[in-house]
Structures are given as C-alpha cells and as structure tokens.
Scaffold this motif. Structure first.
Motif, PDB file in Angstrom:
ATOM      1  N   GLY A  63       0.792  -1.235   0.000  1.00  0.00           N
ATOM      2  CA  GLY A  63       0.000   0.000   0.000  1.00  0.00           C
ATOM      3  C   GLY A  63       0.818   1.275   0.000  1.00  0.00           C
ATOM      4  O   GLY A  63       0.254   2.373  -0.144  1.00  0.00           O
ATOM      5  N   ASP A  64       2.133   1.173   0.168  1.00  0.00           N
ATOM      6  CA  ASP A  64       2.962   2.390   0.102  1.00  0.00           C
ATOM      7  C   ASP A  64       2.886   2.975  -1.313  1.00  0.00           C
ATOM      8  O   ASP A  64       2.848   2.236  -2.298  1.00  0.00           O
ATOM      9  N   GLU A  65       2.889   4.291  -1.369  1.00  0.00           N
ATOM     10  CA  GLU A  65       2.694   4.937  -2.677  1.00  0.00           C
ATOM     11  C   GLU A  65       4.010   5.453  -3.273  1.00  0.00           C
ATOM     12  O   GLU A  65       4.900   5.903  -2.543  1.00  0.00           O
ATOM     13  N   VAL A  66       4.085   5.375  -4.590  1.00  0.00           N
ATOM     14  CA  VAL A  66       5.229   5.922  -5.321  1.00  0.00           C
ATOM     15  C   VAL A  66       4.680   6.900  -6.360  1.00  0.00           C
ATOM     16  O   VAL A  66       3.864   6.521  -7.212  1.00  0.00           O
ATOM     17  N   VAL A  67       5.102   8.137  -6.285  1.00  0.00           N
ATOM     18  CA  VAL A  67       4.633   9.149  -7.245  1.00  0.00           C
ATOM     19  C   VAL A  67       5.445   9.010  -8.531  1.00  0.00           C
ATOM     20  O   VAL A  67       6.682   9.019  -8.505  1.00  0.00           O
ATOM     21  N   VAL A  68       4.726   8.862  -9.651  1.00  0.00           N
ATOM     22  CA  VAL A  68       5.399   8.656 -10.939  1.00  0.00           C
ATOM     23  C   VAL A  68       4.891   9.685 -11.954  1.00  0.00           C
ATOM     24  O   VAL A  68       3.726   9.656 -12.344  1.00  0.00           O
ATOM     25  N   PRO A  69       5.754  10.621 -12.382  1.00  0.00           N
ATOM     26  CA  PRO A  69       5.339  11.538 -13.454  1.00  0.00           C
ATOM     27  C   PRO A  69       5.087  10.748 -14.735  1.00  0.00           C
ATOM     28  O   PRO A  69       5.863   9.855 -15.079  1.00  0.00           O
ATOM     29  N   MET A  70       4.007  11.087 -15.421  1.00  0.00           N
ATOM     30  CA  MET A  70       3.613  10.367 -16.640  1.00  0.00           C
ATOM     31  C   MET A  70       3.721  11.301 -17.848  1.00  0.00           C
ATOM     32  O   MET A  70       3.503  12.487 -17.692  1.00  0.00           O
ATOM     33  N   PRO A  71       3.919  10.780 -19.049  1.00  0.00           N
ATOM     34  CA  PRO A  71       4.142   9.379 -19.384  1.00  0.00           C
ATOM     35  C   PRO A  71       5.483   8.889 -18.820  1.00  0.00           C
ATOM     36  O   PRO A  71       6.406   9.683 -18.616  1.00  0.00           O
ATOM     37  N   CYS A  72       5.557   7.585 -18.605  1.00  0.00           N
ATOM     38  CA  CYS A  72       6.779   7.018 -18.028  1.00  0.00           C
ATOM     39  C   CYS A  72       7.117   5.700 -18.693  1.00  0.00           C
ATOM     40  O   CYS A  72       6.307   5.126 -19.426  1.00  0.00           O
ATOM     41  N   TRP A  73       8.319   5.215 -18.425  1.00  0.00           N
ATOM     42  CA  TRP A  73       8.769   3.920 -18.947  1.00  0.00           C
ATOM     43  C   TRP A  73       7.777   2.835 -18.541  1.00  0.00           C
ATOM     44  O   TRP A  73       7.299   2.815 -17.400  1.00  0.00           O
ATOM     45  N   THR A  74       7.515   1.931 -19.476  1.00  0.00           N
ATOM     46  CA  THR A  74       6.457   0.930 -19.303  1.00  0.00           C
ATOM     47  C   THR A  74       6.629   0.070 -18.050  1.00  0.00           C
ATOM     48  O   THR A  74       5.645  -0.407 -17.499  1.00  0.00           O
ATOM     49  N   SER A  75       7.861  -0.156 -17.601  1.00  0.00           N
ATOM     50  CA  SER A  75       8.065  -1.114 -16.503  1.00  0.00           C
ATOM     51  C   SER A  75       7.837  -0.532 -15.109  1.00  0.00           C
ATOM     52  O   SER A  75       7.688  -1.295 -14.143  1.00  0.00           O
ATOM     53  N   TYR A  76       7.842   0.795 -14.976  1.00  0.00           N
ATOM     54  CA  TYR A  76       7.787   1.361 -13.624  1.00  0.00           C
ATOM     55  C   TYR A  76       6.577   0.862 -12.824  1.00  0.00           C
ATOM     56  O   TYR A  76       6.697   0.454 -11.673  1.00  0.00           O
ATOM     57  N   PHE A  77       5.405   0.940 -13.463  1.00  0.00           N
ATOM     58  CA  PHE A  77       4.193   0.589 -12.724  1.00  0.00           C
ATOM     59  C   PHE A  77       4.227  -0.859 -12.244  1.00  0.00           C
ATOM     60  O   PHE A  77       3.883  -1.164 -11.107  1.00  0.00           O
ATOM     61  N   ASP A  78       4.647  -1.739 -13.140  1.00  0.00           N
ATOM     62  CA  ASP A  78       4.613  -3.161 -12.796  1.00  0.00           C
ATOM     63  C   ASP A  78       5.648  -3.504 -11.723  1.00  0.00           C
ATOM     64  O   ASP A  78       5.382  -4.314 -10.837  1.00  0.00           O
ATOM     65  N   ILE A  79       6.821  -2.900 -11.792  1.00  0.00           N
ATOM     66  CA  ILE A  79       7.835  -3.173 -10.766  1.00  0.00           C
ATOM     67  C   ILE A  79       7.301  -2.723  -9.400  1.00  0.00           C
ATOM     68  O   ILE A  79       7.388  -3.451  -8.405  1.00  0.00           O
ATOM     69  N   ILE A  80       6.726  -1.540  -9.356  1.00  0.00           N
ATOM     70  CA  ILE A  80       6.201  -1.014  -8.088  1.00  0.00           C
ATOM     71  C   ILE A  80       5.103  -1.928  -7.555  1.00  0.00           C
ATOM     72  O   ILE A  80       5.059  -2.260  -6.359  1.00  0.00           O
ATOM     73  N   ARG A  81       4.255  -2.381  -8.455  1.00  0.00           N
ATOM     74  CA  ARG A  81       3.125  -3.214  -8.012  1.00  0.00           C
ATOM     75  C   ARG A  81       3.581  -4.595  -7.564  1.00  0.00           C
ATOM     76  O   ARG A  81       3.071  -5.128  -6.577  1.00  0.00           O
ATOM     77  N   ILE A  82       4.540  -5.184  -8.256  1.00  0.00           N
ATOM     78  CA  ILE A  82       5.061  -6.485  -7.800  1.00  0.00           C
ATOM     79  C   ILE A  82       5.634  -6.332  -6.389  1.00  0.00           C
ATOM     80  O   ILE A  82       5.515  -7.225  -5.551  1.00  0.00           O
ATOM     81  N   ALA A  83       6.237  -5.169  -6.117  1.00  0.00           N
ATOM     82  CA  ALA A  83       6.838  -4.937  -4.799  1.00  0.00           C
ATOM     83  C   ALA A  83       5.786  -4.563  -3.745  1.00  0.00           C
ATOM     84  O   ALA A  83       6.141  -4.246  -2.605  1.00  0.00           O
ATOM     85  N   GLY A  84       4.510  -4.583  -4.118  1.00  0.00           N
ATOM     86  CA  GLY A  84       3.448  -4.311  -3.134  1.00  0.00           C
ATOM     87  C   GLY A  84       3.047  -2.853  -3.057  1.00  0.00           C
ATOM     88  O   GLY A  84       2.174  -2.478  -2.278  1.00  0.00           O
TER      89      GLY A  84
END
Ligand code: PLP
Length: 410
Positions: free
Chosen positions: A120-141
């Motif tokens: 549930g911890d949040e990571v702020v990501v400016p968009m558009p962004c590299w395709t992998s950022y979202f998935d890496i963050i989500r795999i890490a919870g």
C-alpha cells in the motif's frame, strides 16, 4: 504436448504482463520469420556495437577465468569505478558502502522497491513514463500514483503537481530524466523546485533514474537530483547503468548510489533472487567506466542527427506532429489528427494501438503505442484518453535513418 491443468498464475501477477514493447518485438519477429521486411523502431537500445576496448576486457575476463560467483552486489574494482564515475560526472561523493551493482538498472529499481515498500505504500510517478515502472512497483506491493504531465509543461511534473500527489503513504518520487518516452530533461531549477516540496515532506525519498544521462541534445543540461539538491542526497537513490551509454544492453550491468542502509537492504533482495551480476560483464563494465569515454560524444552526435531527421520526417506526415526531444533516443509523436482523419491513411483507426497495428502489418514498421507509457492500472486519470492517442516512434537509429547517416556511424 500435455498441459498441466492445475496451473494458474499467482495473484501477484494480476494485471502484470510481459512488457508491451517486448510483445510487439515478438510479433514483428514472427513477420520477419515469414519473410517480411520489418523496420524495428520499437526497442529501446542503441544499435551501435559495444566499444572494442570493453569487448576485449570481457574476452580477457573469460580467458583469465573470472567466471565464478563474485561479491553479491559488485566486485570492488567495479564499485570503485562507479564511485569515480559519480564524482567525475555527477559531482556526487558516494562511499563504496553506498554503491550497489546488479544485473541491469531494471534490477536495481526492483531491488529498491522490494527492499523499501510495504503493502500500500505509494510511489509518485510523473507520466508518461517507462512501461516497466508501474509493474515493478506493483510487484513490490506498492501503489503507483500517476501524475499526468502536460505537453505544455514539456512533460515535466510541476512542484504544485508533486505537492498535490504526496500523501502520508507516499514513500518515493520516481524521477526519470532524460525521460523514456518523452525525452524530457529536468533542469537544475526545476529539480530545485521539486526539492523544496520534498524538504517539506521528509517521509518521501527520491529514486532518480539517470540511465539516459549521456544522451542529451544541448537544450537543458543533465543534472542528477542529488547534485541539484545536495541536502537531499541521503534520501536519493541514484540509479544508472552501462546499457545505454556504452551500448551494453545485453551485458546486464546497472548500479545505484544510495545510503548504506538502503544499499544493504537492496543486497538482501539480490541475494535471494539473481545473486551477483555476471562476473564477465562486471569486468567489462570496469573498462567501460574507466577506459576512454570518446565514444559517448561521437554516438550522442549521431543520435542528435537522427533525432533532427526523424522529427522533421514525422512532422512532414500529415496528421502527425512531434516536438523535438531534449534527450534519450525516442520520438513521442502526437497522432490525434491522423486518427481523426482516416482519409490520410485510407483506413479507419480508432486509437494508438490500432494505428501501430496498421504501421506494423501494412507498412512493415514496428512502433509502440503511446498508451503503453500511460501506466497500466492508472485508469481514471484525466489524461488517460489523451495519452492513448500518442504514438511512440522509438529508436531513430534503424534503417530508415541509415541511408543518411551510415557514413557517420562508422
Ligand atoms: N530505466 C529506463 C527509463 C529505461 O528505459 C530502461 C530500459 O529501457 C531501463 C531503466 C533499464 O535499463 P537496463 O538495461 O540497465 O536494465
């Protein structure tokens, strides 16, 4: 072949798939196998060979039997070369205990988020962004929090946007300059403005993905976040690697500078996943960082000529407009008019994905839909619709540019 009927994917992978860029590459390769001539503009890698001095260092490492397990997060010689690189090029003074080496910058990002995010911890990501950022963050919870950056702001996140995105659950801001896919470079002033917001939010760290630092075109000079805001350095994880700067994407070496505590936690993740990065590649990376740096400027100039050619050519196509990127090697073109006027390509296409399908199957050109950089799972964001209508024409360096530039590539 018999299928195992009990197999089901783990819930951890819900909504997570092989990156769209890789999928498009597979589709394009199938067409090549069927005898079609395809121009690949999809993959994010330089087409130059790895420099000869680096290749020779790798060959020597094999002959010298440097082929065993190494120190978990980097051999001492490579950590020292990285320490010197940070000092020389970024004015950043990291101790050896503050340096981590892994199999690619992607693994370093994975290590940081696995090591630091709770559910549930949040990571702020400016968009558009590299395709992998979202998935890496989500795999890490973690929960990626998309901040849609406007073309009017040059796709830069403003200080006000950052302030509005931060909550008590925010753990990191993930910055990428120069950016994949927009080529946006954050100047020192801009980083300082973001730094002011971060100073008021001491619970937020910064992951600075500097992988394209050497590929800038003179507009805004590259500055690393920890250099722009030295007082924030203890909170910054500076991620980089040899993939793009030295054409070493296949060698898989990335590195990071961070506090010793974070580096130690990242080593735990690496120890139970990939273990040490390839021993041979580490020796080659020492040569890349310590040896001649002449190739970087030569290749950057080639990229700049290709950028100018590609952007001009894109803007010549009715219905496409493209701003010149300030860095990295991607063109992020606006295709809204093309989609709105089917007569231009004599075909009805409703969005970026359909247009990219048309480019691949009718024109033989592999490109990546802009919506892939909109962050999977970021539905509901006000820009989602608009982002979908961008088309990313990646990697200028392929054959369409070759007739013009082959003499310069050598
Ligand atoms: N960060 C960004 C923004 C990228 O575009 C890429 C690769 O395309 C990476 C990190 C990963 O680089 P590496 O090859 O070192 O894993």
């Amino acid at each position: 072949m018999m299928q195992w009927s009990e197999f089901s994917r783990s819930e951890k992978l819900d909504g997570i798939n092989v990156s769209e860029i890789i999928r498009i590459g597979i589709e394009a390769n199938k067409l090549v196998a069927n005898g079609q001539d395809i121009i690949f503009l999809n993959a994010g890698e330089p087409d130059f060979p790895t420099p000869d001095n680096v290749k020779m260092a790798g060959i020597k490492a094999i002959i010298d039997n440097q082929t065993r397990y190494t120190a978990l997060d980097g051999i001492p010689a490579l950590k020292e070369a990285i320490r010197q690189k940070f000092l020389r090029e970024n004015n950043l003074d990291y101790k050896i205990s503050e340096i981590s080496v892994g199999p690619g910058a992607k693994q370093l990002l994975f290590n940081v988020f696995m090591a630091t995010l709770n559910q549930g911890d949040e990571v702020v990501v400016p968009m558009p962004c590299w395709t992998s950022y979202f998935d890496i963050i989500r795999i890490a919870g973690g929960v990626p929090v998309a901040v849609q950056c406007s073309v009017e702001e040059g796709f830069r996140m403003t200080a006000e946007q950052l302030r509005a995105a931060i909550t008590p659950k925010t753990r990191w801001l993930l910055l990428n300059s120069p950016s994949n896919p927009t080529g946006t470079v954050y100047g020192k002033d801009h980083l300082e403005a973001l730094g002011d917001v971060l100073r008021q939010n001491p619970h937020v760290g910064i992951v600075s993905d500097d992988i394209y630092e050497h590929i800038t075109y003179g507009g805004t000079p590259f500055v690393s976040m920890a250099h722009a805001c030295p007082d924030l350095k203890p909170r910054v994880v500076t991620v980089n690697g040899v993939s793009k700067a030295y054409s070493m994407t296949g060698w898989r070496i990335g590195y990071a500078g961070a506090s010793a505590e974070i580096v130690a936690a990242m080593a735990v993740v690496q120890s139970q996943s990939s273990s040490n990065p390839c021993s041979i590649s580490q020796v080659a990376a020492v040569e890349a960082l310590n040896g001649t740096q002449d190739n970087i400027a030569v290749r950057r100039d080639v990229f700049q000529r290709r950028r100018d050619l590609s952007v001009a050519a894109l803007n010549d196509i009715p219905g496409i407009s493209c701003r010149a990127p300030e860095g990295a090697f991607y063109a992020f073109a606006d295709i809204r008019e093309l989609v709105a006027n089917p007569e231009v390509i004599k075909k009805q296409v409703r969005n970026d994905k359909e247009l990219c399908h048309y480019f691949l199957h009718t024109c033989g050109v592999a490109v990546v839909p802009g919506s892939c950089f909109g962050g999977r799972g970021s539905s509901g964001s006000p820009m989602q619709h608009r982002t979908r209508l961008w088309c990313c024409i990646r990697s200028y360096e392929k054959r369409c540019a070759a007739p013009y530039w082959s003499s310069g590539i050598g």
